[in-house]
Design a protein around this motif. Structure first.
Motif, short mmCIF file in Angstrom:
data_model
loop_
_atom_site.label_atom_id
_atom_site.label_comp_id
_atom_site.label_asym_id
_atom_site.label_seq_id
_atom_site.Cartn_x
_atom_site.Cartn_y
_atom_site.Cartn_z
N PRO A 110 69.51 9.77 5.05
CA PRO A 110 69.07 8.78 4.05
C PRO A 110 69.91 7.52 4.07
O PRO A 110 71.10 7.55 4.40
CB PRO A 110 69.21 9.52 2.73
N LEU A 111 69.27 6.41 3.70
CA LEU A 111 69.99 5.15 3.57
C LEU A 111 70.70 5.09 2.23
O LEU A 111 70.30 5.75 1.26
CB LEU A 111 69.03 3.97 3.69
N ASN A 112 71.74 4.27 2.18
CA ASN A 112 72.49 4.04 0.94
C ASN A 112 71.83 2.99 0.06
O ASN A 112 72.03 2.97 -1.14
CB ASN A 112 73.92 3.63 1.24
N GLY A 113 71.09 2.07 0.68
CA GLY A 113 70.32 1.13 -0.13
C GLY A 113 70.37 -0.31 0.29
O GLY A 113 69.39 -1.03 0.13
N LEU A 114 71.49 -0.79 0.82
CA LEU A 114 71.59 -2.23 1.10
C LEU A 114 71.56 -2.53 2.60
O LEU A 114 71.89 -3.64 3.02
CB LEU A 114 72.86 -2.80 0.46
N GLU A 115 71.12 -1.59 3.42
CA GLU A 115 71.08 -1.79 4.86
C GLU A 115 70.11 -2.90 5.26
O GLU A 115 69.03 -3.04 4.69
CB GLU A 115 70.65 -0.50 5.58
N VAL A 116 70.52 -3.69 6.25
CA VAL A 116 69.66 -4.63 6.95
C VAL A 116 69.98 -4.47 8.44
O VAL A 116 71.04 -3.98 8.81
CB VAL A 116 69.86 -6.10 6.50
N HIS A 117 69.05 -4.90 9.30
CA HIS A 117 69.23 -4.76 10.74
C HIS A 117 70.36 -5.66 11.23
O HIS A 117 70.46 -6.81 10.81
CB HIS A 117 67.95 -5.15 11.49
N ASP A 118 71.19 -5.13 12.14
CA ASP A 118 72.21 -5.98 12.77
C ASP A 118 71.57 -6.72 13.95
O ASP A 118 70.34 -6.69 14.13
CB ASP A 118 73.44 -5.16 13.17
N GLU A 119 72.38 -7.38 14.75
CA GLU A 119 71.87 -8.19 15.87
C GLU A 119 71.14 -7.37 16.92
O GLU A 119 70.36 -7.90 17.71
CB GLU A 119 73.01 -9.01 16.52
N ASN A 120 71.32 -6.04 16.93
CA ASN A 120 70.63 -5.16 17.87
C ASN A 120 69.47 -4.40 17.23
O ASN A 120 68.90 -3.51 17.85
CB ASN A 120 71.63 -4.14 18.46
#
Length: 131
Positions: A110-120
């Motif tokens: 599960p995600l923690n909530g504030l994830e966004v995609h990095d440069e990859n």
């Protein structure tokens, strides 16, 4: 029991907005369900590079049209309402929206909530959690 509405989650820190998409994270790691559940909108006319090296994802299309292209083999799969695709091999891909896509997504772990995609196109394994 956990009960939330999409409307209230959209008015909170659970709504994360990026350049090509926005995602309302309905269930997160802190909810202790073993997965996270999101309602994600991919904006029309966009292409998003994604490579979940740390997560598996299942995606169900609620509305809209687009396509997913797997970069390892160049295969293109249409996406329309009723389509389910599963990134079971940490598949690096391009997600294209010809019209606005509304998707229901499940992540493991599960995600923690504030994830966004990095440069990859990767989500980090551990990111900041929503309050």
């Amino acid at each position: 029991m956990i009960v939330r509405t999409l409307q209230e989650a959209e008015q909170s820190e659970r709504r994360v907005v990026s350049d090509n998409w926005e995602s309302t994270r309905m269930l997160l790691k802190q909810d202790n369900m073993g997965y996270s559940f999101h309602i994600t909108t991919i904006y029309a006319g966009t292409e998003t590079h994604i490579w979940y090296q740390n997560h598996f994802e299942s995606v169900y299309c609620i509305s809209g049209e687009g396509e997913i292209e797997t970069l390892a083999d160049g295969k293109v799969y249409p996406i329309r309402p009723g389509t389910l695709y599963n990134l079971d091999q940490h598949d690096e891909h391009l997600l294209r929206a010809s019209s606005e896509l509304k998707l229901a997504c499940v992540f493991n772990p599960p995600l923690n909530g504030l994830e966004v995609h990095d440069e990859n196109g990767v989500y980090p394994l551990e990111a900041d959690a929503v309050a």
